[in-house]
Design a protein around this motif. Structure first.
Motif, short mmCIF file in Angstrom:
data_model
loop_
_atom_site.label_atom_id
_atom_site.label_comp_id
_atom_site.label_asym_id
_atom_site.label_seq_id
_atom_site.Cartn_x
_atom_site.Cartn_y
_atom_site.Cartn_z
N UNK A 240 2.15 -1.09 13.15
CA UNK A 240 3.38 -0.60 13.23
C UNK A 240 3.43 0.63 12.28
N UNK A 241 2.96 0.58 11.16
CA UNK A 241 3.13 1.55 9.99
C UNK A 241 2.24 2.60 10.30
N UNK A 242 1.01 2.39 10.91
CA UNK A 242 0.10 3.57 11.27
C UNK A 242 0.79 4.06 12.42
N UNK A 243 1.13 3.61 13.36
CA UNK A 243 1.79 3.98 14.67
C UNK A 243 3.06 5.00 14.23
N UNK A 244 3.77 4.41 13.32
CA UNK A 244 4.99 5.36 13.02
C UNK A 244 4.56 6.74 12.28
N UNK A 245 3.57 6.64 11.55
CA UNK A 245 3.02 7.82 10.87
C UNK A 245 2.38 8.77 12.10
N UNK A 246 1.68 8.12 12.73
CA UNK A 246 0.75 8.69 13.92
C UNK A 246 1.63 9.39 14.99
N UNK A 247 3.23 9.10 14.95
CA UNK A 247 3.93 9.30 16.11
C UNK A 247 4.39 11.09 15.96
N UNK A 248 4.20 11.51 14.91
CA UNK A 248 4.54 12.84 14.64
C UNK A 248 6.28 13.06 14.47
N UNK A 249 6.75 11.92 14.30
CA UNK A 249 8.42 12.27 13.93
C UNK A 249 8.41 12.17 12.54
N UNK A 250 9.39 12.96 12.20
CA UNK A 250 9.68 13.01 10.56
C UNK A 250 10.29 11.76 10.15
N UNK A 251 9.31 11.33 8.73
CA UNK A 251 10.28 10.15 8.11
C UNK A 251 11.12 10.71 7.04
N UNK A 252 11.96 9.71 6.76
CA UNK A 252 12.65 10.18 5.52
C UNK A 252 11.97 9.39 4.31
N UNK A 253 12.35 9.66 3.25
CA UNK A 253 11.79 9.19 1.86
C UNK A 253 11.83 7.57 1.96
N UNK A 254 12.99 7.14 2.31
CA UNK A 254 12.98 5.66 2.13
C UNK A 254 12.09 5.09 3.33
N UNK A 255 12.06 5.69 4.45
CA UNK A 255 11.11 5.01 5.58
C UNK A 255 9.47 5.07 4.95
N UNK A 256 9.32 6.18 4.25
CA UNK A 256 7.87 6.32 3.99
C UNK A 256 7.70 5.43 2.68
N UNK A 257 8.74 5.14 1.93
CA UNK A 257 8.56 4.09 0.87
C UNK A 257 8.35 2.82 1.50
N UNK A 258 9.16 2.50 2.56
CA UNK A 258 9.08 1.26 3.23
C UNK A 258 7.41 1.07 3.86
N UNK A 259 7.08 2.06 4.49
CA UNK A 259 5.84 2.02 5.02
C UNK A 259 4.85 1.77 4.10
N UNK A 260 5.01 2.26 2.98
CA UNK A 260 3.65 2.18 2.25
C UNK A 260 3.94 0.72 1.39
N UNK A 261 5.39 0.18 1.41
CA UNK A 261 5.33 -1.02 0.54
C UNK A 261 4.65 -2.11 1.58
N UNK A 262 5.04 -1.90 3.05
CA UNK A 262 4.45 -2.95 3.95
C UNK A 262 3.00 -2.74 3.87
N UNK A 263 2.49 -1.62 3.86
CA UNK A 263 1.21 -1.46 4.04
C UNK A 263 0.28 -2.10 2.66
N UNK A 264 1.05 -1.85 1.53
CA UNK A 264 0.21 -2.30 0.43
C UNK A 264 0.49 -3.93 0.51
N UNK A 265 1.50 -4.57 0.81
CA UNK A 265 1.58 -5.89 0.89
C UNK A 265 0.54 -6.26 1.88
N UNK A 266 0.49 -5.84 3.16
CA UNK A 266 -0.26 -6.32 3.83
C UNK A 266 -1.97 -6.36 3.64
N UNK A 267 -2.13 -5.26 2.94
CA UNK A 267 -3.54 -5.13 2.43
C UNK A 267 -3.67 -6.07 1.25
N UNK A 268 -2.82 -6.36 0.38
CA UNK A 268 -2.87 -7.25 -0.64
C UNK A 268 -3.06 -8.52 -0.02
#
Lengths: 608, 336
Positions: free
Chosen positions: A576-604
């Motif tokens: 989901x997070x990768x596809x969001x980044x990949x979709x070419x849509x602008x992300x707000x700062x909070x969306x980017x923060x959410x995306x990274x926090x999801x990514x890091x927790x999943x990797x964790x």
């Protein structure tokens, strides 16, 4: 009151003033009329006297304010001066042409004069006009006519020794520009370049006019290119289309022949509404009429310019434009047909040139095709469009897509669209320029039953194939519990496990939600905006929907019931997070923060 | 700036300079040009250019195509986006707000009267008298009062709009509004006076208003007894309509219906109203649709009976309105 009959009367002074002062838009037209009279005088001498060795010539001289036009033509007798030159509306040339049409039609075509007004135009150039003439007819006397405006003139014995006519003008201040040799030379070339009689200026040995139209040169292509560069002040055109007499079969056995000479050319580029052409220079019997004729080409031919010479066209009395009569329509039809035929020929025989033409004129061609059904029918199958797989015509395009027209209204730069299009081997049409989309819509409408028009900007899921959700039922349930909107579809390339698809304007609607939630709206309009959002039908997935690819081996593997739900959720969250980044849509700062926090927790969790 | 960007910038400018040439004659072409410009602005990451183009797109959709299903969402998005600080001192911001108001007036001025009034009050206080917005707002206010049925207020604002008008555009719209108000007040001499004045200022650029001005002159002449002149002016309006590509609304179609009614051709009047309804169907002009259905009932009743389908459609159209105003009562009157 008793009934009575009357006759219209002429106020000669008033009429002369109107004709001389207002018939012509520009004083330089007076020069054209004098040259044409001189030309007709020489032609008349050939027709009537049939001389064996004759070199017709016109000489023009300027000295201070005096402009003189000589010809060695037929000259005039006293009777001819009276009957024709000084009778307004009576033209010897017209009467001679009518006579010749019966006996020597080709000779008649050479004559230009028509209305019997030409001599009047001399008074646009001068207040006083002197005519010295001597007729070719045996025992003719030299004559001198002097006219000073108004309705009277005097004729007396002249002292001209040789046959011909000389007109001497004391040029008025408003026409004094013609006493500049450079301007006079330009005007002679403009008005009489193609007249077959040489015109000499100020005793020069080389004539000012070329006497031969460029399309009659042996190296026609070179002559036309040179002519276009010089006379139209344009860079070399993409294509030149020489014109020819047009024969139209109107019914069984009946034909209409439209005499037509000249050429059309396609400049390097046009821009609709802004830099459109469609204008012609018009000549009739070698004499210049206008260089701004806008209606003689079909309305759609705004990517074309040219020069037309046709004795079929009728000039207006001032001979500064062309009469809109039946012949005008015939010439326009002939031009339309020759241009269409040439376009088809170029498309068939010179595809690279055709591509350059379409590229340079895409805007005007597609725009006019949308507006004009006749032109649309001519070009619908031969116009080329930019696609993700290069330029191609719509029939060629449709062979690759099974009757579907996929397009985007922006440049195909989003990676997601590229991947989707290329993955399916479907070329996608770039409908960036404004007329392309309406053109495609018109094309689809014409082929109503077979064609589907698919705007990929708005409906990318049209590239998806349905997939049965049964085998992914657990995976979908796991996603739902995670709060991620997920659907399953099959699409190519199969290596891509998921894509994030947003409805049209999703970002803008997200912005409206944020503005209302954060109370950021201007109080002036907050009521109206809230009112709209309160009644707006709920749009599915303004925040986007994750489409899992049922053709992807990884997704199939992920749907294995042996994988724990938690692991499925971690994987889906990552996708989901990768596809969001990949979709070419602008992300707000909070969306980017959410995306990274999801990514890091999943990797964790994976690390653990 | 790269060559490619330079070309796009030039292209945007050319489109910008030229799209308004097509507003009245070929609004679809204008829309296509503006949409291309929006795409260019996005590519060049020029938010002001994008917003400017979106404003003109809204103008064409709302005022020329009368397509509120597309126009209203666009105006909502643009007006919302204009809240960002970068647009604070940008003059087009007020235009974006006005587009939103104009769209709501077209959809249903009565249901949204309160919010429209707040918007107009605040913006009229904000717009400097020297700006074009100042005049446009008088135009919107006149239209608003007219559409919600406040004839006295509409007339008062319309007259102020006219006396302040500084361009043919504003003169033309002010006269057209006052002409229609005069019709609603049954003042036919005033209808003719305003329609004639509107004709003068609408040539040659405001052909949409010219068509309305001519058709209403035709109606007024019929009403005032000059039949020949009425028919002649109607033919003129038809000729001008041929050149005009806009979607006409209530002001035009009512004129056309009245023309046929005064000519004694009730069939043609009914056909005209049906054409009006077909023209605006699905475009989101909710109150106009309800009014037009109701008028079709009136015409059909004059001819004999109101068709069952017309009645159902009229009830559905009225039902869709949150604030129904006097419409159910007027329908009941027709039924009894």
């Amino acid at each position: 009151m008793t009934k009575s009959q009357g006759q219209f009367k002429l106020n000669m002074d008033g009429l002369l003033e109107v004709l001389a002062g207002s018939l012509y838009a520009n004083p330089s037209v007076g020069l054209r009329e004098l040259i044409q009279n001189a030309h007709d005088s020489c032609t008349r001498f050939v027709v009537e006297a049939k001389p064996e060795n004759y070199g017709p010539r016109i000489e023009i001289e300027i000295e201070a304010n005096t402009l003189t036009v000589h010809d060695n033509g037929s000259g005039l007798t006293y009777e001819e001066l009276e009957t024709y030159l000084t009778t307004i509306g009576r033209s010897y040339t017209r009467e001679l042409r009518s006579h010749l049409e019966l006996f020597e039609p080709e000779a008649g075509q050479e004559l230009i004069g028509q209305f019997g007004f030409g001599f009047l135009s001399a008074f646009m150039l001068a207040n006083e006009v002197v005519v010295e003439t001597k007729s070719w007819q045996p025992d003719s006397e030299a004559l001198r006519l002097m006219a000073g405006g108004g309705d009277s003139f005097t004729v007396e014995a002249g002292n001209r020794e040789k046959r011909g006519t000389t007109i001497i003008l004391n040029v008025r201040a408003e026409a004094s520009f013609l006493t500049e040799a450079k301007i006079l030379s330009q005007k002679i070339r403009q008005f009489a370049n193609f007249l077959p009689i040489p015109i000499y200026l100020n005793g020069q040995t080389q004539p000012e006019n070329e006497m031969k139209a460029p399309w009659k040169h042996i190296d026609q292509e070179y002559a036309l290119r040179h002519f276009i560069e010089r006379e139209f002040q344009m860079p070399p055109p993409l294509a030149i289309i020489p014109l020819q007499d047009h024969i139209e079969i109107v019914s069984h056995g009946d034909t209409i022949e439209t005499p037509l000479q000249g050429f059309l050319f396609i400049p390097d580029s046009t821009i609709t509404s802004i830099r459109e052409y469609g204008d012609l220079h018009v000549y009739i019997r070698g004499m210049f009429i206008t260089d701004t004729e806008q209606e003689l080409l079909p309305p759609w031919a705004k990517f074309v310019r040219g020069l037309v010479e046709s004795p079929f066209l009728h000039p207006t009395a001032s001979r500064e434009s062309v009469r809109r009569d039946e012949n005008f329509t015939l010439v326009r039809q002939a031009l339309g047909k020759q241009l269409s035929a040439a376009m088809h020929q170029i498309q068939q025989q010179k595809p690279q040139l055709w591509q350059r033409i379409v590229r340079g004129h895409a805007d005007v061609m597609t725009g006019w095709a949308v507006q004009d059904d006749e032109f649309f029918n001519q070009v619908a199958n031969i116009l080329t469009f930019r696609t993700s797989q290069g330029e191609m015509t719509l029939p060629d395009y449709l062979k690759l897509t099974d009757g579907k027209l996929y397009y985007v209204t922006h440049e195909i730069k989003s990676l997601q669209e590229k991947v989707l299009a290329e993955g399916n081997s479907y070329p996608v049409i770039e409908a960036v320029w404004f007329a392309v989309r309406p053109f495609l819509a018109k094309f689809a409408e014409e082929h109503q039953e077979e064609l589907e028009l698919i705007p990929l900007d708005e409906e990318p899921t049209k590239l998806f194939k349905e997939a049965t959700s049964n085998e992914f039922i657990d995976l979908l349930a796991a996603s739902e519990r995670l709060g991620i909107p997920v659907k399953v579809a099959a699409f190519e390339p199969s290596q891509i496990p998921a894509l994030m698809i947003h409805p049209k304007d999703a970002e803008k609607w997200q912005d409206v939600h944020i503005a209302i939630e954060n109370d950021e709206l201007d109080p002036a309009i907050s009521g109206l905006v809230s009112s709209f959002m309160g009644t707006r039908p709920k749009q599915e997935g303004d925040q986007g929907t994750l489409f899992l690819n049922a053709s992807c081996p990884f997704v199939i593997q992920l749907s294995d019931p042996n994988i724990s739900e938690r692991n499925q959720q971690i994987a889906i969250d990552l996708l989901y997070q990768i596809a969001r980044l990949f979709s070419g849509k602008t992300m707000t700062a909070s969306m980017a923060t959410d995306a990274f926090s999801s990514l890091t927790s999943a990797i964790g969790e994976l690390i653990e | 700036m790269s060559d490619e960007e330079g070309k796009l910038e030039e292209r945007y400018r050319l489109l910008w300079w030229n799209w308004d040439d097509h507003f009245n004659t070929d609004p679809d072409r204008a829309i296509a040009m503006i949409e291309e410009a929006i795409g260019i602005a996005k590519t060049l990451e020029e938010p002001y250019w994008e917003m400017e183009a979106r404003h003109w797109l809204a103008q064409v959709l709302v005022l020329k195509k009368r397509d509120f299903t597309k126009g209203l969402p666009l105006t909502v998005q643009s007006a919302t986006e204009a809240r960002h600080p970068m647009y604070k001192d940008w003059t087009t911001r007020i235009c974006l707000y006005q587009d939103l108001i104009a769209a709501y007036i077209g959809v249903d001025a009565l249901t949204h009267a309160e919010a429209i009034e707040v918007a107009l009050d605040r913006m009229q206080a904000e717009a400097p008298p020297s700006s074009q917005c100042f005049h446009c707002l008088f135009g919107e206010r006149t239209s608003f009062e007219l559409n919600r049925g406040n004839l006295n207020a509409a007339k008062l604002v319309g007259q102020t709009y006219l006396s302040n008008a500084n361009t043919d555009y504003h003169h033309s719209y002010a006269q057209i509004h006052l002409m229609y108000i005069a019709f609603l007040e049954d003042d036919w001499a005033a209808v003719l006076r305003h329609a004639e004045a509107a004709e003068k200022v609408s040539r040659p650029h405001h052909v949409n208003n010219l068509v309305k001005a001519l058709v209403w002159q035709a109606v007024a002449h019929l009403k005032l007894g000059d039949i020949e002149k009425g028919h002649s002016l109607f033919l003129q309006s038809e000729a001008e309509r041929e050149l005009c590509g806009v979607t006409f609304g209530m002001q035009y179609w009512t004129g056309r219906v009245m023309y046929y009614e005064f000519s004694g051709d009730l069939d043609a009047a009914i056909t005209a109203r049906q054409t009006h309804l077909n023209t605006i169907a699905g475009l989101g002009a909710l109150r106009e649709e309800a009014e037009a259905w109701l008028d079709l009932c009136r015409l059909q009743k004059q001819q004999g009976d109101i068709h069952l389908e017309t009645l159902e459609q009229t009830r559905t159209a009225i039902e869709r309105l949150q604030t129904k105003g006097g419409l159910p009562g007027r329908l009941e009157q027709l039924l009894h």
